[in-house]
Design a protein around this motif. Sequence first.
Motif, PDB file in Angstrom:
ATOM      1  N   ILE A  20       0.831  -1.205   0.000  1.00 34.21           N
ATOM      2  CA  ILE A  20       0.000   0.000   0.000  1.00 34.21           C
ATOM      3  C   ILE A  20       0.863   1.252   0.000  1.00 34.21           C
ATOM      4  O   ILE A  20       0.605   2.200  -0.750  1.00 34.21           O
ATOM      5  N   VAL A  21       1.912   1.265   0.824  1.00 31.41           N
ATOM      6  CA  VAL A  21       2.805   2.436   0.871  1.00 31.41           C
ATOM      7  C   VAL A  21       3.478   2.644  -0.481  1.00 31.41           C
ATOM      8  O   VAL A  21       3.590   3.776  -0.967  1.00 31.41           O
ATOM      9  N   ILE A  22       3.917   1.579  -1.117  1.00 29.94           N
ATOM     10  CA  ILE A  22       4.563   1.698  -2.429  1.00 29.94           C
ATOM     11  C   ILE A  22       3.575   2.234  -3.466  1.00 29.94           C
ATOM     12  O   ILE A  22       3.921   3.110  -4.268  1.00 29.94           O
ATOM     13  N   LEU A  23       2.341   1.753  -3.448  1.00 28.67           N
ATOM     14  CA  LEU A  23       1.329   2.235  -4.399  1.00 28.67           C
ATOM     15  C   LEU A  23       0.990   3.703  -4.159  1.00 28.67           C
ATOM     16  O   LEU A  23       0.891   4.484  -5.109  1.00 28.67           O
ATOM     17  N   VAL A  24       0.828   4.076  -2.897  1.00 25.97           N
ATOM     18  CA  VAL A  24       0.542   5.482  -2.583  1.00 25.97           C
ATOM     19  C   VAL A  24       1.722   6.359  -2.965  1.00 25.97           C
ATOM     20  O   VAL A  24       1.549   7.452  -3.528  1.00 25.97           O
ATOM     21  N   PHE A  25       2.929   5.896  -2.689  1.00 22.53           N
ATOM     22  CA  PHE A  25       4.136   6.621  -3.082  1.00 22.53           C
ATOM     23  C   PHE A  25       4.157   6.839  -4.593  1.00 22.53           C
ATOM     24  O   PHE A  25       4.415   7.942  -5.074  1.00 22.53           O
ATOM     25  N   ALA A  26       3.866   5.802  -5.360  1.00 24.82           N
ATOM     26  CA  ALA A  26       3.863   5.912  -6.821  1.00 24.82           C
ATOM     27  C   ALA A  26       2.794   6.890  -7.285  1.00 24.82           C
ATOM     28  O   ALA A  26       3.049   7.717  -8.187  1.00 24.82           O
ATOM     29  N   ALA A  27       1.615   6.846  -6.676  1.00 26.03           N
ATOM     30  CA  ALA A  27       0.540   7.759  -7.069  1.00 26.03           C
ATOM     31  C   ALA A  27       0.894   9.208  -6.758  1.00 26.03           C
ATOM     32  O   ALA A  27       0.691  10.101  -7.592  1.00 26.03           O
ATOM     33  N   ILE A  28       1.434   9.452  -5.572  1.00 23.14           N
ATOM     34  CA  ILE A  28       1.815  10.826  -5.202  1.00 23.14           C
ATOM     35  C   ILE A  28       2.919  11.333  -6.115  1.00 23.14           C
ATOM     36  O   ILE A  28       2.874  12.467  -6.596  1.00 23.14           O
ATOM     37  N   LEU A  29       3.911  10.502  -6.361  1.00 25.96           N
ATOM     38  CA  LEU A  29       5.010  10.903  -7.232  1.00 25.96           C
ATOM     39  C   LEU A  29       4.501  11.193  -8.640  1.00 25.96           C
ATOM     40  O   LEU A  29       4.909  12.181  -9.265  1.00 25.96           O
ATOM     41  N   TYR A  30       3.594  10.365  -9.134  1.00 32.17           N
ATOM     42  CA  TYR A  30       3.006  10.575 -10.458  1.00 32.17           C
ATOM     43  C   TYR A  30       2.313  11.928 -10.515  1.00 32.17           C
ATOM     44  O   TYR A  30       2.509  12.702 -11.457  1.00 32.17           O
ATOM     45  N   HIS A  31       1.503  12.235  -9.517  1.00 34.42           N
ATOM     46  CA  HIS A  31       0.770  13.510  -9.521  1.00 34.42           C
ATOM     47  C   HIS A  31       1.694  14.703  -9.328  1.00 34.42           C
ATOM     48  O   HIS A  31       1.462  15.766  -9.914  1.00 34.42           O
ATOM     49  N   LEU A  32       2.747  14.549  -8.540  1.00 33.91           N
ATOM     50  CA  LEU A  32       3.708  15.650  -8.391  1.00 33.91           C
ATOM     51  C   LEU A  32       4.448  15.923  -9.697  1.00 33.91           C
ATOM     52  O   LEU A  32       4.664  17.077 -10.067  1.00 33.91           O
ATOM     53  N   LEU A  33       4.833  14.865 -10.388  1.00 35.49           N
ATOM     54  CA  LEU A  33       5.508  15.052 -11.682  1.00 35.49           C
ATOM     55  C   LEU A  33       4.547  15.634 -12.720  1.00 35.49           C
ATOM     56  O   LEU A  33       4.949  16.471 -13.538  1.00 35.49           O
ATOM     57  N   LYS A  34       3.301  15.217 -12.686  1.00 32.23           N
ATOM     58  CA  LYS A  34       2.296  15.759 -13.596  1.00 32.23           C
ATOM     59  C   LYS A  34       2.084  17.247 -13.307  1.00 32.23           C
ATOM     60  O   LYS A  34       1.996  18.063 -14.232  1.00 32.23           O
ATOM     61  N   ALA A  35       2.010  17.622 -12.039  1.00 27.15           N
ATOM     62  CA  ALA A  35       1.861  19.026 -11.661  1.00 27.15           C
ATOM     63  C   ALA A  35       3.057  19.841 -12.123  1.00 27.15           C
ATOM     64  O   ALA A  35       2.915  20.995 -12.546  1.00 27.15           O
ATOM     65  N   ARG A  36       4.228  19.250 -12.054  1.00 25.54           N
ATOM     66  CA  ARG A  36       5.437  19.942 -12.513  1.00 25.54           C
ATOM     67  C   ARG A  36       5.377  20.218 -14.007  1.00 25.54           C
ATOM     68  O   ARG A  36       5.721  21.304 -14.469  1.00 25.54           O
ATOM     69  N   LYS A  37       4.898  19.233 -14.782  1.00 25.15           N
ATOM     70  CA  LYS A  37       4.770  19.419 -16.232  1.00 25.15           C
ATOM     71  C   LYS A  37       3.762  20.515 -16.564  1.00 25.15           C
ATOM     72  O   LYS A  37       4.009  21.365 -17.420  1.00 25.15           O
ATOM     73  N   VAL A  38       2.625  20.500 -15.877  1.00 27.37           N
ATOM     74  CA  VAL A  38       1.602  21.523 -16.106  1.00 27.37           C
ATOM     75  C   VAL A  38       2.141  22.897 -15.746  1.00 27.37           C
ATOM     76  O   VAL A  38       1.922  23.876 -16.474  1.00 27.37           O
ATOM     77  N   SER A  39       2.868  22.977 -14.661  1.00 23.92           N
ATOM     78  CA  SER A  39       3.437  24.248 -14.236  1.00 23.92           C
ATOM     79  C   SER A  39       4.467  24.760 -15.241  1.00 23.92           C
ATOM     80  O   SER A  39       4.516  25.948 -15.529  1.00 23.92           O
ATOM     81  N   ARG A  40       5.267  23.868 -15.774  1.00 24.21           N
ATOM     82  CA  ARG A  40       6.260  24.282 -16.776  1.00 24.21           C
ATOM     83  C   ARG A  40       5.596  24.818 -18.038  1.00 24.21           C
ATOM     84  O   ARG A  40       6.068  25.771 -18.628  1.00 24.21           O
ATOM     85  N   ARG A  41       4.503  24.158 -18.456  1.00 23.33           N
ATOM     86  CA  ARG A  41       3.788  24.605 -19.652  1.00 23.33           C
ATOM     87  C   ARG A  41       3.229  26.009 -19.464  1.00 23.33           C
ATOM     88  O   ARG A  41       3.172  26.790 -20.406  1.00 23.33           O
ATOM     89  N   SER A  42       2.804  26.334 -18.261  1.00 26.04           N
ATOM     90  CA  SER A  42       2.220  27.648 -18.000  1.00 26.04           C
ATOM     91  C   SER A  42       3.277  28.692 -17.659  1.00 26.04           C
ATOM     92  O   SER A  42       2.950  29.829 -17.367  1.00 26.04           O
TER      93      SER A  42
END
Length: 148
Positions: free
Chosen positions: A13-35
């Motif tokens: 569960i911790v590994i899955l949550v870690f992967a999900a949080i990391l995925y969303h943080l990286l996605k937020a970084r991409k969106v922020s860079r585009r803007s």
Amino acid sequence: WYYVISSVIPTIIVILVFAAILYHLLKARKVSRRSGGTVRWQGIATVTATATVFCIAAVPVTLSFFAATVVSSQSRGMLGKVGFVRSSFFITALNIMCNIYIYYLTIPSFRHFIKLKMSHLAERTLQFFLRSKERERDVVLTELEKWS
């Protein structure tokens, strides 16, 4: 099965949550860079470091639980004598203690908060000891006056 459920499932569960949080943080970084904005790496670094330390600390506990299910009851006494189970739980406790250092190293606002609280604590401690020294001096002077 109790050992497997109580050790492996929380780790997964911790590994899955870690992967999900990391995925969303990286996605937020991409969106922020585009803007045209920037995203600090502190969130990604904090989540990565915390989850990595947890997974490393969970390995010995998981191994000890697996060993308890596989090894016969006579041999299990040897595992306890070696201290592997105790050591694995100590490593887990060490993981909990490491979190504050991870936060301190990766989050500037937390570091600032800790510095403020520590300087306030140091100031209060110094005031306490200075007041107690003054009281001690007053008691000594009063005693000297009685004898004079």
